[in-house]
Scaffold this motif. Structure first.
Motif, PDB file in Angstrom:
ATOM      1  N   HIS A 190       0.692  -1.412   0.127  1.00  0.00           N
ATOM      2  CA  HIS A 190       0.317  -0.094  -0.239  1.00  0.00           C
ATOM      3  C   HIS A 190       0.824   1.419   0.512  1.00  0.00           C
ATOM      4  O   HIS A 190       0.616   2.579  -0.086  1.00  0.00           O
ATOM      5  CB  HIS A 190      -0.961   0.143   0.799  1.00  0.00           C
ATOM      6  N   LEU A 191       1.946   0.740  -0.386  1.00  0.00           N
ATOM      7  CA  LEU A 191       3.075   1.857  -0.570  1.00  0.00           C
ATOM      8  C   LEU A 191       2.881   3.307  -1.387  1.00  0.00           C
ATOM      9  O   LEU A 191       2.516   2.172  -2.678  1.00  0.00           O
ATOM     10  CB  LEU A 191       4.731   1.978   0.070  1.00  0.00           C
ATOM     11  N   PRO A 192       3.027   4.868  -1.406  1.00  0.00           N
ATOM     12  CA  PRO A 192       2.669   5.458  -2.999  1.00  0.00           C
ATOM     13  C   PRO A 192       3.684   4.971  -3.913  1.00  0.00           C
ATOM     14  O   PRO A 192       3.368   5.871  -4.886  1.00  0.00           O
ATOM     15  CB  PRO A 192       2.374   6.534  -2.224  1.00  0.00           C
ATOM     16  N   TYR A 193       5.060   3.943  -3.393  1.00  0.00           N
ATOM     17  CA  TYR A 193       5.761   3.936  -4.684  1.00  0.00           C
ATOM     18  C   TYR A 193       5.712   2.500  -4.845  1.00  0.00           C
ATOM     19  O   TYR A 193       5.701   1.520  -4.282  1.00  0.00           O
ATOM     20  CB  TYR A 193       6.959   4.463  -4.145  1.00  0.00           C
ATOM     21  N   ASN A 194       6.295   2.307  -6.146  1.00  0.00           N
ATOM     22  CA  ASN A 194       7.139   0.897  -6.646  1.00  0.00           C
ATOM     23  C   ASN A 194       8.124   0.638  -6.546  1.00  0.00           C
ATOM     24  O   ASN A 194       8.273  -0.549  -6.957  1.00  0.00           O
ATOM     25  CB  ASN A 194       5.412   0.771  -7.057  1.00  0.00           C
ATOM     26  N   VAL A 195       9.009   1.238  -6.203  1.00  0.00           N
ATOM     27  CA  VAL A 195      10.148   0.742  -6.072  1.00  0.00           C
ATOM     28  C   VAL A 195      11.116   0.913  -5.061  1.00  0.00           C
ATOM     29  O   VAL A 195      11.205   1.883  -3.749  1.00  0.00           O
ATOM     30  CB  VAL A 195      11.132   1.269  -7.645  1.00  0.00           C
ATOM     31  N   THR A 196      11.806   0.276  -4.724  1.00  0.00           N
ATOM     32  CA  THR A 196      13.299   0.021  -3.667  1.00  0.00           C
ATOM     33  C   THR A 196      15.076  -0.384  -4.212  1.00  0.00           C
ATOM     34  O   THR A 196      14.678  -0.735  -5.562  1.00  0.00           O
ATOM     35  CB  THR A 196      12.493  -0.860  -2.360  1.00  0.00           C
ATOM     36  N   SER A 197      15.314  -0.811  -2.957  1.00  0.00           N
ATOM     37  CA  SER A 197      16.302  -0.976  -3.315  1.00  0.00           C
ATOM     38  C   SER A 197      17.488  -1.817  -2.304  1.00  0.00           C
ATOM     39  O   SER A 197      16.973  -1.294  -0.967  1.00  0.00           O
ATOM     40  CB  SER A 197      17.730   0.052  -3.760  1.00  0.00           C
ATOM     41  N   TYR A 198      18.423  -2.639  -2.492  1.00  0.00           N
ATOM     42  CA  TYR A 198      18.657  -3.665  -1.683  1.00  0.00           C
ATOM     43  C   TYR A 198      20.190  -3.398  -1.827  1.00  0.00           C
ATOM     44  O   TYR A 198      20.394  -2.682  -2.786  1.00  0.00           O
ATOM     45  CB  TYR A 198      18.562  -4.875  -1.748  1.00  0.00           C
ATOM     46  N   PRO A 199      21.474  -3.200  -0.483  1.00  0.00           N
ATOM     47  CA  PRO A 199      20.850  -3.397   0.730  1.00  0.00           C
ATOM     48  C   PRO A 199      19.933  -2.208   1.461  1.00  0.00           C
ATOM     49  O   PRO A 199      19.834  -1.152   1.099  1.00  0.00           O
ATOM     50  CB  PRO A 199      21.429  -3.334   1.671  1.00  0.00           C
ATOM     51  N   ASN A 200      19.098  -2.563   2.037  1.00  0.00           N
ATOM     52  CA  ASN A 200      18.538  -1.244   2.981  1.00  0.00           C
ATOM     53  C   ASN A 200      19.172  -0.994   4.654  1.00  0.00           C
ATOM     54  O   ASN A 200      20.136  -1.063   4.463  1.00  0.00           O
ATOM     55  CB  ASN A 200      16.699  -1.654   3.370  1.00  0.00           C
ATOM     56  N   ILE A 201      18.527   0.020   4.596  1.00  0.00           N
ATOM     57  CA  ILE A 201      19.106   1.019   6.258  1.00  0.00           C
ATOM     58  C   ILE A 201      19.175   0.161   7.240  1.00  0.00           C
ATOM     59  O   ILE A 201      20.392  -0.292   7.891  1.00  0.00           O
ATOM     60  CB  ILE A 201      18.620   2.327   6.867  1.00  0.00           C
ATOM     61  N   LEU A 202      18.783  -1.599   7.079  1.00  0.00           N
ATOM     62  CA  LEU A 202      19.159  -2.185   8.454  1.00  0.00           C
ATOM     63  C   LEU A 202      20.156  -3.380   7.538  1.00  0.00           C
ATOM     64  O   LEU A 202      19.887  -4.446   8.321  1.00  0.00           O
ATOM     65  CB  LEU A 202      17.357  -2.714   8.628  1.00  0.00           C
ATOM     66  N   GLY A 203      20.458  -3.050   6.508  1.00  0.00           N
ATOM     67  CA  GLY A 203      21.435  -4.333   5.970  1.00  0.00           C
ATOM     68  C   GLY A 203      20.629  -5.461   5.036  1.00  0.00           C
ATOM     69  O   GLY A 203      21.727  -6.407   4.885  1.00  0.00           O
ATOM     70  N   HIS A 204      19.422  -5.945   4.947  1.00  0.00           N
ATOM     71  CA  HIS A 204      18.752  -6.326   4.266  1.00  0.00           C
ATOM     72  C   HIS A 204      19.292  -6.906   2.849  1.00  0.00           C
ATOM     73  O   HIS A 204      19.128  -5.336   2.150  1.00  0.00           O
ATOM     74  CB  HIS A 204      16.884  -6.045   4.901  1.00  0.00           C
ATOM     75  N   ARG A 205      20.264  -7.282   2.097  1.00  0.00           N
ATOM     76  CA  ARG A 205      20.303  -7.622   0.860  1.00  0.00           C
ATOM     77  C   ARG A 205      19.113  -8.147  -0.414  1.00  0.00           C
ATOM     78  O   ARG A 205      19.499  -8.729  -1.236  1.00  0.00           O
ATOM     79  CB  ARG A 205      21.558  -8.298   1.305  1.00  0.00           C
TER      80      ARG A 205
END
Length: 281
Positions: A102-117
């Motif tokens: 339900h986020l207003p965007y549909n793209v992300t990237s890894y790694p995130n700030i928690l280190g998830h790759r």
């Protein structure tokens, strides 16, 4: 190498330590015999001048094990250290966590700030975050949690950029849910690592800042010349700033939006160059 010198009536074992570097010169058995012969000659020896030894009694044997060890040591020393391959540049990818659809965007990237790759890494921790949302420890916990697990990604060169929640958003989440966070996440979720302002993609502010000011009877803070919302929304669309201009956060000074993050200080307080992530000073 070992040498055995035979004297009358008994054997005398004499041990010599001879070191040489095969990179500069090849040493043969004959060379070693010549050295030993000089050393057992009373006329030239520094250590065996009180003994009479027949040079013909010398027996020299090569130790392949010692030779291989010497060559192996030289090889190890001369081998350059391995080079570290730099990580590939960050690139945006499709948002793939169904919990945050339900986020207003549909793209992300890894790694995130928690280190998830990867998505698999995120799914290992998502249950702990869902429990925080279900506990209703913070009204906007869902928005913050999903923006941390699946942060927005902005196309850029030479690599794409993450767009994290704003620092004030992080602090509000901590005030409500910080005591419930697992120790592992507490260490990683440091609000000082989050950007402060949202303009030009610096960060994503919590939704509804202007509405929140109005609900708290703080409408006089809207368009008062002082920034209250990280996304500058309380000082946008104000009569003293023309279209295409942004507020500096002090007084009623406005500058063209194109001067935001251009490497030059146009606002007296430098707010136009704060939290810029597209260039280095």
């Amino acid at each position: 190498m070992n040498s055995v010198a035979k004297s009358e009536g008994e054997n005398l074992a004499v041990h010599f330590e001879i070191r040489f570097d095969p990179r500069y010169q090849t040493i043969t058995t004959a060379d070693v015999v010549d050295i030993l012969t000089r050393e057992i000659d009373p006329a030239t020896s520094q250590y065996l001048n009180n003994l009479t030894i027949d040079s013909q009694s010398l027996e020299v044997q090569e130790s392949l094990k010692a030779l291989n060890a010497q060559v192996g040591q030289q090889t190890t020393v001369s081998t350059p250290p391995p080079t570290t391959t730099p990580p590939p540049p960050r690139r945006c990818t499709s948002l793939d966590l169904s919990y945050c659809k339900h986020l207003p965007y549909n793209v992300t990237s890894y790694p995130n700030i928690l280190g998830h790759r990867s998505l698999a890494d995120v799914e290992e921790d998502v249950i702990a975050f869902r429990e925080l949302v279900d506990a209703e420890c913070y009204r906007l916990a869902y928005d913050f949690v999903c923006q941390v697990l699946q942060p927005a990604c902005i196309s850029n060169q030479p690599e794409d950029l993450l767009q994290l929640p704003c620092r004030s958003f992080c602090r509000e989440f901590w005030n409500g849910c910080g005591s419930r966070l697992p120790d592992k996440i507490k260490r990683l979720l440091d609000c000082s690592n989050f950007p402060e302002y949202a303009d030009q993609g610096g960060c994503r502010a919590k939704p509804g800042c202007v509405q929140a000011l109005q609900a708290k009877a703080l409408s006089p803070r809207i368009c008062d010349g002082v920034i209250d919302c990280p996304d500058l929304s309380d000082e946008k669309n104000c009569a003293y700033c023309r279209d295409g201009y942004m507020h500096c956060g002090v007084g009623r000074t406005c500058i063209p939006r194109g001067k935001r993050c251009d490497g030059k200080l146009d606002c007296a307080n430098g707010s136009d160059e704060k939290d810029c992530r597209t260039y280095d000073w």
